[in-house]
Enzyme design. Sequence first.
Site, PDB file in Angstrom:
ATOM      1  N   CYS A  71      -1.055  -2.111   5.829  1.00 11.73           N
ATOM      2  CA  CYS A  71       0.191  -2.835   5.536  1.00 11.73           C
ATOM      3  C   CYS A  71       0.594  -3.791   6.657  1.00 11.73           C
ATOM      4  CB  CYS A  71       1.314  -1.874   5.177  1.00 11.73           C
ATOM      5  SG  CYS A  71       1.910  -0.826   6.523  1.00 11.73           S
ATOM      6  N   HIS A 121       6.229   1.586   6.392  1.00 10.05           N
ATOM      7  CA  HIS A 121       5.495   0.621   5.574  1.00 10.05           C
ATOM      8  C   HIS A 121       6.177  -0.730   5.664  1.00 10.05           C
ATOM      9  CE1 HIS A 121       2.720  -0.632   2.460  1.00 10.05           C
ATOM     10  NE2 HIS A 121       3.707  -1.067   1.702  1.00 10.05           N
ATOM     11  N   HIS A 133       1.938  -6.721  -0.459  1.00  9.85           N
ATOM     12  CA  HIS A 133       1.634  -5.683   0.520  1.00  9.85           C
ATOM     13  C   HIS A 133       0.268  -5.073   0.264  1.00  9.85           C
ATOM     14  CE1 HIS A 133       2.942  -1.874  -1.836  1.00  9.85           C
ATOM     15  NE2 HIS A 133       2.779  -2.843  -2.698  1.00  9.85           N
TER      16      HIS A 133
END
Length: 157
Positions: A71, A121, A133
Amino acid sequence: MTAQTHVPSLLSRAGAVSALTLATVAGTMLAPGAASEAEAATLSVRALKIAESKKGSPYMYGATGPHRFDCSGLTLYSFKKAGKKLARTAQAQYNQTQHVSPSSRRKGDLVFFHSGRYVYHVGIYAGNGRIWHSPKTGSLVRLERIWSRSVLYGRVR
């Protein structure tokens, strides 16, 4: 009134506008290294387009591109290609950004998912409640709706 009587009035208005313009430009010169709003927006939109171009790239823990990403690796890669260096981890990227409210978010801002004070994240805001993402092992870089209310927003400068 004749046209000649309007000239001083117009000049004084033009002078005021010029003074305001000069003050604005001088204000940006007083903070060297700080990007203007327009520059930050352009940078963020470029990074967003770079992330979008990586659609379908596989997730790989610790990867920073150009063909595999985790990520924060995707956000790091996208902003680096757009011209701005980011920290390596989602938490460090959150710490590096200017925090913005949900109502102030705009395309290209970073979206941080958190649990308490722990950021776990990150993705790039694409508008309409969606992010680009690299989600997790076994998945691909993709556009997806924000699925949690536990998010924070950060603007890269």
